[in-house]
Design an enzyme around this catalytic site. Structure first.
Site, mmCIF file in Angstrom:
data_model
loop_
_atom_site.group_PDB
_atom_site.id
_atom_site.type_symbol
_atom_site.label_atom_id
_atom_site.label_comp_id
_atom_site.label_asym_id
_atom_site.label_seq_id
_atom_site.Cartn_x
_atom_site.Cartn_y
_atom_site.Cartn_z
ATOM 1 N N LYS A 81 -12.137 111.179 126.031
ATOM 2 C CA LYS A 81 -13.178 112.181 125.726
ATOM 3 C C LYS A 81 -13.550 112.993 126.970
ATOM 4 C CE LYS A 81 -16.300 110.848 122.797
ATOM 5 N NZ LYS A 81 -17.491 110.241 122.198
ATOM 6 N N LYS A 93 -17.292 101.544 129.638
ATOM 7 C CA LYS A 93 -18.249 101.195 128.584
ATOM 8 C C LYS A 93 -18.848 99.845 128.918
ATOM 9 C CE LYS A 93 -19.724 102.965 124.657
ATOM 10 N NZ LYS A 93 -19.877 104.383 124.302
ATOM 11 N N ASP A 133 -26.236 103.823 124.451
ATOM 12 C CA ASP A 133 -25.311 103.764 123.312
ATOM 13 C C ASP A 133 -26.089 103.088 122.184
ATOM 14 O OD1 ASP A 133 -22.382 104.278 122.625
ATOM 15 O OD2 ASP A 133 -22.580 102.213 122.002
HETATM 16 P P1 NAD Z 1 -28.332 106.385 114.676
HETATM 17 O O1 NAD Z 1 -28.470 104.915 114.653
HETATM 18 O O2 NAD Z 1 -29.441 107.222 115.210
HETATM 19 O O3 NAD Z 1 -28.038 106.928 113.191
HETATM 20 C C1 NAD Z 1 -27.072 106.381 112.357
HETATM 21 C C2 NAD Z 1 -27.366 106.847 110.941
HETATM 22 O O4 NAD Z 1 -26.339 106.376 110.092
HETATM 23 C C3 NAD Z 1 -28.687 106.330 110.361
HETATM 24 O O5 NAD Z 1 -29.301 107.360 109.629
HETATM 25 C C4 NAD Z 1 -28.238 105.227 109.409
HETATM 26 O O6 NAD Z 1 -29.140 105.064 108.335
HETATM 27 C C5 NAD Z 1 -26.932 105.821 108.935
HETATM 28 N N1 NAD Z 1 -26.052 104.839 108.337
HETATM 29 C C6 NAD Z 1 -25.838 103.558 108.718
HETATM 30 N N2 NAD Z 1 -24.991 102.980 107.870
HETATM 31 C C7 NAD Z 1 -24.646 103.921 106.958
HETATM 32 C C8 NAD Z 1 -23.806 103.938 105.830
HETATM 33 N N3 NAD Z 1 -23.150 102.842 105.448
HETATM 34 N N4 NAD Z 1 -23.687 105.088 105.137
HETATM 35 C C9 NAD Z 1 -24.366 106.194 105.498
HETATM 36 N N5 NAD Z 1 -25.178 106.236 106.552
HETATM 37 C C10 NAD Z 1 -25.313 105.111 107.263
HETATM 38 O O7 NAD Z 1 -26.973 106.670 115.449
HETATM 39 P P2 NAD Z 1 -26.486 108.026 116.106
HETATM 40 O O8 NAD Z 1 -26.843 108.015 117.548
HETATM 41 O O9 NAD Z 1 -26.877 109.177 115.268
HETATM 42 O O10 NAD Z 1 -24.909 107.804 116.032
HETATM 43 C C11 NAD Z 1 -24.190 108.041 114.828
HETATM 44 C C12 NAD Z 1 -22.723 108.164 115.170
HETATM 45 O O11 NAD Z 1 -22.552 109.216 116.112
HETATM 46 C C13 NAD Z 1 -22.108 106.900 115.826
HETATM 47 O O12 NAD Z 1 -20.765 106.812 115.428
HETATM 48 C C14 NAD Z 1 -22.174 107.229 117.303
HETATM 49 O O13 NAD Z 1 -21.209 106.513 118.033
HETATM 50 C C15 NAD Z 1 -21.860 108.715 117.251
HETATM 51 N N6 NAD Z 1 -22.284 109.412 118.472
HETATM 52 C C16 NAD Z 1 -23.618 109.571 118.743
HETATM 53 C C17 NAD Z 1 -23.979 110.210 119.909
HETATM 54 C C18 NAD Z 1 -25.433 110.447 120.245
HETATM 55 O O14 NAD Z 1 -25.691 111.113 121.266
HETATM 56 N N7 NAD Z 1 -26.374 110.016 119.447
HETATM 57 C C19 NAD Z 1 -22.989 110.665 120.817
HETATM 58 C C20 NAD Z 1 -21.642 110.493 120.493
HETATM 59 C C21 NAD Z 1 -21.307 109.850 119.309
#
Ligand code: NAD
Length: 396
Positions: A81, A93, A133
């Site tokens: 990335k 990580k 994370d």
């Molecule tokens: P988060 O915990 O804030 O949100 C996750 C969301 O997914 C929640 O709304 C939860 O209810 C929902 N969820 C969980 N299980 C589910 C299911 N079975 N079906 C539908 N929805 C479901 O997490 P986030 O920070 O928003 O991260 C989400 C994804 O984005 C992850 O894969 C994470 O690795 C990726 N990501 C996030 C960031 C960041 O800056 N937040 C950066 C890079 C990648």
């Protein structure tokens, strides 16, 4: 390891020597410790995969499922990335096998400080820069920074990113992943001549809810959203801000106006753009042929399985892969580090301008390579990143 399966698939396309293959498939260091808290021991890791392009960079996860294999896989993906996003950083990580929901705030602070005590000699602003994370927060980053500074005896805000603003954090960091996703979505739409503006978003957390809001503000219609409990489909459009208020009040989006569908049902509704922003492995060979969107923007890490990826490519559905689509987060983390290292603070407009420039440059580079060969954007991104990492090692 999952990343090895992936490498076995793509490296034949690069004709790598045995030495090159070993280089790209072997983490430089796997550090392990047991963190003792209230008489219990919690396994903890910091994996430093590759630093040929700059200091290791990658978040620390607190989760009951954390294990060495997962942390190593994630460190590998961070290596790719940072290369795709043209950041002068490598990939690392960290993780602790713990359920933070079972700990008090004081215990979480103690565990965070113990993590730094265990790994402080391996991290540092020029060596390895962690970030938040899953289940780690800006507050945890502030504790970790403080512990590191106590040990080394001088201020070192650049040791960790994702800090609160008052501890040297960056403007825009809280919306960076989604905003970066918006920038590359807009570029892809232009290239693909997509005129429809109906968007479905799976996951209504940090990444998904902000993405829905930012697209809504830009005139898109959010036709479906979901969280872990339920999904809502409303072809007339959902107001994400209203949905967020409902979620904050009731802990779920179930009462947002519209038809109730399942969380995974969101993936196959009638829409133009699909944004998986929850879990990995949700777009599979079972549902790939049901997807109606013309463009998929992977805000989540790893939402599409390898088989589904192939099926989507055959169906001419474009997937903006995670290593590009969600790179906005690590890009603003990099900006935070630059600000810390130069004792500066950029305003929000400056950060957004720089983020846009970085994301569009990364998109354009991949798009150009994509036009030149027969692979999808994901394979193009991975091959491009592996070549960059190996050439920085003088191994290509
Ligand atoms: P988060 O915990 O804030 O949100 C996750 C969301 O997914 C929640 O709304 C939860 O209810 C929902 N969820 C969980 N299980 C589910 C299911 N079975 N079906 C539908 N929805 C479901 O997490 P986030 O920070 O928003 O991260 C989400 C994804 O984005 C992850 O894969 C994470 O690795 C990726 N990501 C996030 C960031 C960041 O800056 N937040 C950066 C890079 C990648």
């Amino acid at each position: 390891m999952a990343f090895e399966t992936f490498l076995n698939k793509v490296t034949p396309l690069l004709n790598l020597s045995t030495e090159q293959l070993k280089n790209i498939s072997t983490p430089n260091h796997v550090h392990f410790a047991e963190l003792e808290l209230s008489g219990k021991k919690y396994p903890a890791w910091r994996v430093q995969f590759n630093n040929s392009r700059g200091p290791y960079k990658g978040g620390i996860r607190f989760h009951p499922d954390v294990n060495e294999e997962e942390v190593t896989d994630l460190a590998f993906w961070m290596t790719l990335k940072t290369a795709v996003a043209n950041l002068p950083l490598g990939g690392g990580k960290g993780g602790v096998k713990v359920n933070p929901k079972e700990l008090s705030l004081e215990e979480i602070e103690e565990l965070s400080r113990k993590y730094v005590q265990a790994f402080h000699s391996f991290i540092g602003p020029e060596q390895d820069i962690p970030a938040p994370d899953v289940y780690t927060t800006p507050q945890i980053m502030a504790w970790m920074k403080n512990e590191y500074e106590k040990i080394v005896g001088h201020p070192a805000p650049g040791v960790i990113t994702g800090k609160p603003l008052e501890f040297g954090g960056s403007e825009v960091r809280n919306i960076a992943t989604a905003l970066g996703g918006v920038y590359v979505t807009q570029e892809a739409i232009k290239k693909l001549n997509i005129t429809g503006k109906r968007v479905a978003v799976q996951g209504f957390g940090n990444a998904g809810s902000v993405m829905a809001q930012l697209l809504y503000e830009r005139g898109y219609t959010i036709v479906a959203i979901s969280d872990s409990k339920s999904g809502i489909y409303n072809p007339e459009g959902i107001d994400p801000e209203e949905a967020l208020v409902i979620k904050q009040k009731l802990g779920s989006i179930a009462t947002v106006p519209g038809d109730k569908i399942s969380s995974n049902g969101v993936l196959t509704v009638d829409c133009d753009i699909l944004v998986p922003a929850a879990l990995d492995g949700v777009i599979t060979k079972e549902n790939a042929n049901e997807i109606k969107a013309k463009l998929i923007v992977e805000l989540a890490n790893g939402p599409t399985t390898a088989e589904a990826d192939e099926l989507l490519y055959q169906r001419d559905i474009t997937v903006l892969p995670d290593v590009l689509a969600n790179a906005g987060g690590v890009t603003v983390s990099y900006f935070e580090w630059v600000q810390n290292q130069s004792n500066g603070h950029w305003d929000a407009i400056t950060v957004k301008t720089k983020l846009k420039e970085k994301m569009i440059t990364a998109f354009d580079q991949l798009w150009e390579l994509y036009q030149q060969n027969d692979y999808n954007l994901r394979t193009t991104a991975y091959l491009h990143a592996i070549k960059k990492v190996l050439s920085a090692e003088n191994k290509v």
